[in-house]
Design an enzyme around this catalytic site. Structure first.
Site, PDB file in Angstrom:
ATOM      1  N   LYS A 103       0.848  -1.187   0.000  1.00  0.00           N
ATOM      2  CA  LYS A 103       0.000   0.000   0.000  1.00  0.00           C
ATOM      3  C   LYS A 103       0.885   1.239   0.000  1.00  0.00           C
ATOM      4  O   LYS A 103       2.029   1.138   0.459  1.00  0.00           O
ATOM      5  CB  LYS A 103      -0.957   0.014   1.195  1.00  0.00           C
ATOM      6  CG  LYS A 103      -0.361  -0.224   2.589  1.00  0.00           C
ATOM      7  CD  LYS A 103       0.787   0.584   3.074  1.00  0.00           C
ATOM      8  CE  LYS A 103       0.557   2.060   3.249  1.00  0.00           C
ATOM      9  NZ  LYS A 103       1.816   2.750   3.691  1.00  0.00           N
ATOM     10  N   TYR A 105      -3.861   4.551   6.673  1.00  0.00           N
ATOM     11  CA  TYR A 105      -4.383   3.678   7.738  1.00  0.00           C
ATOM     12  C   TYR A 105      -5.578   4.329   8.423  1.00  0.00           C
ATOM     13  O   TYR A 105      -6.587   3.675   8.677  1.00  0.00           O
ATOM     14  CB  TYR A 105      -3.286   3.381   8.769  1.00  0.00           C
ATOM     15  CG  TYR A 105      -2.198   2.495   8.212  1.00  0.00           C
ATOM     16  CD1 TYR A 105      -2.425   1.139   8.032  1.00  0.00           C
ATOM     17  CD2 TYR A 105      -0.972   3.018   7.834  1.00  0.00           C
ATOM     18  CE1 TYR A 105      -1.450   0.329   7.496  1.00  0.00           C
ATOM     19  CE2 TYR A 105       0.013   2.213   7.303  1.00  0.00           C
ATOM     20  CZ  TYR A 105      -0.229   0.862   7.134  1.00  0.00           C
ATOM     21  OH  TYR A 105       0.732   0.065   6.593  1.00  0.00           O
TER      22      TYR A 105
END
Ligand code: NAD
Length: 398
Positions: free
Chosen positions: A160, A248
């Site tokens: 990511k 996140y």
């Protein structure tokens, strides 16, 4: 906060004599503008250690994975995870630094012919030891190298954030479909016990109707520039902290609310005269509005004291996580009816190997991928909307 521009102009301002007053600023002014947007060899990373003894030989049916990019995360987390997960192992390394590659390969018990460079990468197509590729390169290289891996007929797990733009994410998904191979985004928190438990509790409604979610994903970068840290280089990192650490917090808001926002508003900060932020933002703040009426406030910064928390406030209680997205030791506290309970659903450290095991299940058993390319695309579309909002000063409806 205002968007003070997202270009090289601040770097160019550094060449002014007044700002080059300290040795660091003077060195910055003479440095090349940025790390190039191409795969290149880099020195040994500043963290990550090798196994003292090579892992045992893979079991029958284990999936051999080529690791592309040997930086801190690859050496520190991705490779140990592949080596310990059920049904995956490190089968090859791909690097532009031959000495580093040889050292890492030796530590994993790999033969010399399992070491590839970026120039020889396409030859993995003929290497049956390799079934999949783990892309652990800077973000601006994810799309190209995912496409190269699919062109070689391999499955892909990509770190990511998925890529820098929705268009790049769409290219990666199309390449996966065209090759008939799996694409998974390495969103490790979807395999982490504290985040999984928090999500389960939210689905059970333990804090009542959710009113507010607050997340912070902050740390302060040292005296670096886009020439020596790709995270500060726009071509490799996009806007900076939001795509990296802030992702996140964005994800937490989505999986804890169980909703997708109907509108977003973003604010960006890019201090003038600071060589660290000549190309990327220092701070991004975001407000997400969900269909239920819940609101999420997300803060992420490369220039604030370290903080990693996610809190949910509902009509009947609150859920507190701090750290929320760490490699280890995430915590979960449920406060309701005047009492506070610390929950310990499991060891956060299992997330890496669990994620790799899930990738193997997807390849071997056809299990639906929990974190597919479509999820990575969804998130980068949100990031894009946040930046559009920040640039216009207006909320963006989705
Ligand atoms: P890093 O700087 O430590 O390593 C990057 C590596 O990529 C380098 O060592 C080098 O081997 C290679 N590389 C090839 N071309 C490069 C270039 N032009 N510039 C810089 N490096 C180049 O970075 P990292 O922290 O290991 O991050 C790599 C990827 O892993 C990123 O996508 C990052 O977002 C992701 N990451 C994920 C987590 C997580 O918790 N899931 C944590 C850290 C990093």
């Amino acid at each position: 906060m205002t968007d003070r521009g997202h270009s090289r102009r601040n770097f160019l301002q550094l060449t002014g004599a007044g700002l080059a007053a300290t040795p660091w600023l003077a060195a910055c002014a003479q440095a090349q503008a940025s790390i190039p947007r191409q795969a290149i060899g880099r020195p040994w990373p500043n963290w990550g250690s090798l196994p003292e003894t090579p892992p045992p030989p893979p079991k029958a049916g284990s999936i051999g994975v080529a690791v592309v990019g040997l930086g801190g995360y690859a050496i520190g987390k991705a490779m140990p995870a592949l080596a310990t997960a059920e049904r995956t192992h490190v089968a090859a390394v791909v690097s532009g630094n031959p000495e580093k590659a040889a050292k890492v390969a030796a530590a994993y018990g790999l033969p010399d012919d399992a070491i590839y460079s970026y120039d020889t990468f396409s030859k993995i197509a003929d290497d049956d030891r390799i079934e999949a590729v783990y892309i652990v390169l800077p973000t601006g290289l994810h799309a190209d190298w995912t496409e190269y891996a699919f062109a070689a007929g391999k499955h892909v797990i990509c770190e990511k954030p998925m890529a820098l733009t929705p268009a790049e994410c769409e290219r990666m998904i199309a390449a996966s479909r065209g090759a008939g191979r799996k694409l998974m985004i390495a969103y490790r928190c979807h395999f982490e016990p504290v985040n999984l438990k928090a999500t389960e509790l939210m689905r059970q409604g333990v804090v009542g109707k959710i009113q507010t979610i607050e997340t912070a994903n902050n740390y302060r970068v040292g005296k670096e520039t886009p020439a020596d840290n790709w995270r500060l280089a726009k071509a490799l990192a996009g806007g900076g902290p939001l795509e990296d650490y802030g992702l996140y917090g964005l994800q937490v808001a989505l999986y804890l609310s169980g909703e997708l926002p109907v509108s977003v508003q973003g604010w960006t900060e890019q201090p003038k005269g600071d060589p660290r932020f000549s190309e990327v933002f220092s701070t991004v703040k975001t407000e997400l509005h969900f269909p239920s009426g819940a609101v999420a406030n997300l803060m992420t910064s490369y220039d604030a004291d370290t903080l990693n928390m996610s809190n949910v406030y509902g009509e009947a209680g609150k859920l507190l996580m701090q750290p929320a997205n760490g490699y280890a030791g995430n915590t979960l506290t449920l406060v309701r009816d005047g009492s506070s309970e610390v929950l310990t659903p499991g060891d956060s450290g299992v997330q890496f190997a669990q994620m790799c095991a899930h990738f193997a299940d997807a390849i071997r058993e056809g299990v639906a991928i929990r974190t597919p390319g479509e999820m990575g695309l969804r998130d980068i579309r949100l990031v894009d909307a946040i930046y559009r909002s920040a640039a216009s000063g207006e909320p963006v409806n989705l």
